[in-house]
Design an enzyme around this catalytic site. Structure first.
Site, PDB file in Angstrom:
ATOM      1  N   SER A 176       0.851  -1.197   0.000  1.00 15.81           N
ATOM      2  CA  SER A 176       0.000   0.000   0.000  1.00 15.81           C
ATOM      3  C   SER A 176       0.880   1.237   0.000  1.00 15.81           C
ATOM      4  CB  SER A 176      -0.863  -0.043   1.271  1.00 15.81           C
ATOM      5  OG  SER A 176      -1.381   1.224   1.559  1.00 15.81           O
ATOM      6  N   TYR A 193      -2.071  -0.148  10.369  1.00 17.61           N
ATOM      7  CA  TYR A 193      -2.162  -0.539   8.954  1.00 17.61           C
ATOM      8  C   TYR A 193      -0.890  -0.124   8.218  1.00 17.61           C
ATOM      9  CZ  TYR A 193      -4.341  -1.080   4.295  1.00 17.61           C
ATOM     10  OH  TYR A 193      -4.637  -1.449   3.002  1.00 17.61           O
TER      11      TYR A 193
HETATM   12  P1  NAD Z   1     -12.103  -5.758   0.612  1.00 17.81           P
HETATM   13  O1  NAD Z   1     -12.539  -5.520   2.022  1.00 17.81           O
HETATM   14  O2  NAD Z   1     -13.079  -5.505  -0.487  1.00 17.81           O
HETATM   15  O3  NAD Z   1     -11.545  -7.250   0.471  1.00 17.81           O
HETATM   16  C1  NAD Z   1     -10.875  -7.919   1.491  1.00 17.81           C
HETATM   17  C2  NAD Z   1     -11.440  -9.328   1.551  1.00 17.81           C
HETATM   18  O4  NAD Z   1     -10.661 -10.068   2.496  1.00 17.81           O
HETATM   19  C3  NAD Z   1     -12.890  -9.394   2.028  1.00 17.81           C
HETATM   20  O5  NAD Z   1     -13.681 -10.103   1.087  1.00 17.81           O
HETATM   21  C4  NAD Z   1     -12.812 -10.135   3.367  1.00 17.81           C
HETATM   22  O6  NAD Z   1     -13.931 -10.969   3.630  1.00 17.81           O
HETATM   23  C5  NAD Z   1     -11.539 -10.945   3.194  1.00 17.81           C
HETATM   24  N1  NAD Z   1     -10.953 -11.317   4.486  1.00 17.81           N
HETATM   25  C6  NAD Z   1     -10.868 -10.570   5.613  1.00 17.81           C
HETATM   26  N2  NAD Z   1     -10.306 -11.275   6.600  1.00 17.81           N
HETATM   27  C7  NAD Z   1     -10.006 -12.503   6.094  1.00 17.81           C
HETATM   28  C8  NAD Z   1      -9.430 -13.687   6.630  1.00 17.81           C
HETATM   29  N3  NAD Z   1      -9.022 -13.739   7.914  1.00 17.81           N
HETATM   30  N4  NAD Z   1      -9.296 -14.757   5.821  1.00 17.81           N
HETATM   31  C9  NAD Z   1      -9.712 -14.725   4.530  1.00 17.81           C
HETATM   32  N5  NAD Z   1     -10.276 -13.625   3.964  1.00 17.81           N
HETATM   33  C10 NAD Z   1     -10.426 -12.537   4.740  1.00 17.81           C
HETATM   34  O7  NAD Z   1     -10.780  -4.891   0.424  1.00 17.81           O
HETATM   35  P2  NAD Z   1     -10.005  -4.392  -0.863  1.00 17.81           P
HETATM   36  O8  NAD Z   1     -10.044  -2.911  -0.831  1.00 17.81           O
HETATM   37  O9  NAD Z   1     -10.421  -5.120  -2.069  1.00 17.81           O
HETATM   38  O10 NAD Z   1      -8.506  -4.784  -0.425  1.00 17.81           O
HETATM   39  C11 NAD Z   1      -7.801  -5.911  -0.920  1.00 17.81           C
HETATM   40  C12 NAD Z   1      -6.339  -5.743  -0.506  1.00 17.81           C
HETATM   41  O11 NAD Z   1      -5.814  -4.533  -1.055  1.00 17.81           O
HETATM   42  C13 NAD Z   1      -6.123  -5.638   1.012  1.00 17.81           C
HETATM   43  O12 NAD Z   1      -4.920  -6.271   1.353  1.00 17.81           O
HETATM   44  C14 NAD Z   1      -6.005  -4.145   1.237  1.00 17.81           C
HETATM   45  O13 NAD Z   1      -5.297  -3.866   2.413  1.00 17.81           O
HETATM   46  C15 NAD Z   1      -5.246  -3.751  -0.012  1.00 17.81           C
HETATM   47  N6  NAD Z   1      -5.307  -2.341  -0.417  1.00 17.81           N
HETATM   48  C16 NAD Z   1      -6.482  -1.721  -0.672  1.00 17.81           C
HETATM   49  C17 NAD Z   1      -6.468  -0.384  -1.091  1.00 17.81           C
HETATM   50  C18 NAD Z   1      -7.738   0.367  -1.403  1.00 17.81           C
HETATM   51  O14 NAD Z   1      -7.662   1.568  -1.733  1.00 17.81           O
HETATM   52  N7  NAD Z   1      -8.887  -0.264  -1.344  1.00 17.81           N
HETATM   53  C19 NAD Z   1      -5.258   0.299  -1.219  1.00 17.81           C
HETATM   54  C20 NAD Z   1      -4.076  -0.373  -0.943  1.00 17.81           C
HETATM   55  C21 NAD Z   1      -4.101  -1.699  -0.554  1.00 17.81           C
END
Ligand code: NAD
Length: 279
Positions: A163, A176
């Site tokens: 990130s 985070y």
């Molecule tokens: P999201 O919340 O849509 O998806 C995360 C998924 O992980 C969810 O479906 C959730 O049910 C699942 N999850 C949570 N705990 C879990 C566990 N213990 N075991 C298995 N699954 C589990 O989030 P997103 O925005 O699609 O993020 C995906 C990745 O990208 C994450 O690692 C997040 O930190 C990273 N990220 C997101 C952004 C952003 O702007 N959205 C930016 C940088 C990084």
């Protein structure tokens, strides 16, 4: 179809979520067989069914990335139904309100603030632990389980999700930020550790993508930007949030033959956010 991915097995954790479901569909469209892993079984099944309706091959697998028994059960099922894992995407991750301060800066008067204000001194160790475990341990354990399928098989790849916080911490979210910095560091460590095994290890560092996790932080209920959402866009030279599909070109490159000498990199996909000094 000519493709690096035809018949390859991609295991994607957190693939019921916004970003990783898009990655799952992109790999499926190139002919990969997808194991859609998520804590929420119904979300995993929805994504797997969407892939199948589009003509791809996928299975939904309920799996907790923090529970080794659950990961072993998932691997067993995937090995039987799809084959050995070639590509692992460690997508499950996120933040927790208990690891977040109310304000970006601590001011002297905040020492006497009431319960409504969560300062650095009020951060709950359980919240911090939750965030470190989900992001860091939740990438390490699936790697321990699925990388065993990949050892000695050229063309295997692991993709972690870092990130912007990893380069410079964002205000308010120390847990985070620290956990994603650990992911970038782990990506380099693992790339070196596995360099002689046929497994490459890289990471994506998405900028700011509007998803369910951050929607209320970045936008108001009427869709207008919050002050934090505004600040982010002001610091994003390309002037917009990312769309999940913005990740797929880099993902396919890092998982495919075109990057066969690339390991240990963290690629920003951020509209210029990490390059911009703000001035
Ligand atoms: P999201 O919340 O849509 O998806 C995360 C998924 O992980 C969810 O479906 C959730 O049910 C699942 N999850 C949570 N705990 C879990 C566990 N213990 N075991 C298995 N699954 C589990 O989030 P997103 O925005 O699609 O993020 C995906 C990745 O990208 C994450 O690692 C997040 O930190 C990273 N990220 C997101 C952004 C952003 O702007 N959205 C930016 C940088 C990084």
């Amino acid at each position: 179809m000519e493709s690096d991915f035809l018949g390859k097995v991609a295991v994607i954790t957190g693939a019921g979520g916004v970003l990783c479901s898009t990655m799952a569909k992109a790999l499926a469209a190139k002919g990969a067989k997808i194991a859609v892993l998520d804590l929420k079984a119904e979300n995993a099944d929805v994504v797997a069914n969407e892939i199948k309706q589009l003509g791809g091959q996928a299975i939904g697998v309920a799996c907790n990335v923090l529970d080794k028994a659950s990961l072993h059960a998932a691997r067993e099922m995937i090995n039987i139904e799809l084959g050995l894992c070639n590509i692992l995407i460690n997508g499950a991750g996120g933040n927790h309100p208990k690891g977040t301060t109310s304000k970006p800066f601590f001011e002297i008067d905040d020492l006497n603030a009431g319960e409504d204000l969560k300062t650095f001194f009020d951060l709950d160790p359980e919240g911090i632990k939750f965030v470190f475990e989900l992001n860091f341990i939740g990438s390490l354990l699936p790697t321990q389980v699925f990388a065993k399928d990949m050892i000695g098989r050229e063309g295997s790849t692991i993709i972690n999700i870092s990130s912007m916080n990893a380069f410079k911490p964002l205000t308010k979210i120390p847990a985070y930020s620290g956990a994603k910095a650990a992911i970038s560091n782990f990506t380099q460590w693992l790339a070196v550790h596995f360099a002689k095994t046929g497994i490459r290890v890289n990471a994506l560092a998405p900028g700011f993508f509007l998803t369910e996790q951050n929607r209320t932080l970045l936008t108001n209920t009427d869709g207008s930007l919050t002050p934090r959402g505004n600040t982010i866009l002001e610091h994003t030279p390309m002037g917009r949030f990312g769309e999940p599909d913005d990740l797929t070109g880099t993902l396919l490159w890092l998982c495919g033959e075109g990057s066969k000498f690339v390991t240990g990199v963290v690629v920003s996909i951020d509209g210029g956010f990490s390059a911009f000094s703000g001035v």
